[in-house]
Design a protein around this motif. Structure first.
Motif: not given
Length: 76
Positions: A11-13, A18-22, A51-56, A60-68
């Motif tokens: 599955q392609d992710l 995300e940064f400061d709510g954006h 900083g760079i947070g751990s990927p989540v 189901k959504a097919g995403t990897i979210t990385i938070t600054f």
């Protein structure tokens, strides 16, 4: 990025940042998170000290979210 599904099919992710709510689009999937942070820093100067947070991963959504993370560390 590819991840196998329960059926064993890859599955392609899609990465998103995300940064400061954006939500910031992934400018290039071959870039590291640090390179993405530097890419967006001219428009978001606070990223230079973020900083760079751990990927989540959300399969189901097919995403990897990385938070600054704003104001990473402490002054003094």
């Amino acid at each position: 990025m590819t991840n196998p599904t329960a059926s064993g099919q890859p599955q392609d992710l899609t990465r998103k940042f995300e940064f400061d709510g954006h939500t910031l689009a992934d400018p290039n999937p071959k870039m590291t998170p640090e390179q993405v942070k530097q890419f967006y820093a001219p428009n978001h100067p606070e990223l230079t000290t973020a900083g760079i947070g751990s990927p989540v991963t959300d399969l189901k959504a097919g995403t990897i979210t990385i938070t600054f993370i704003k104001n990473y560390g402490r002054k003094g």
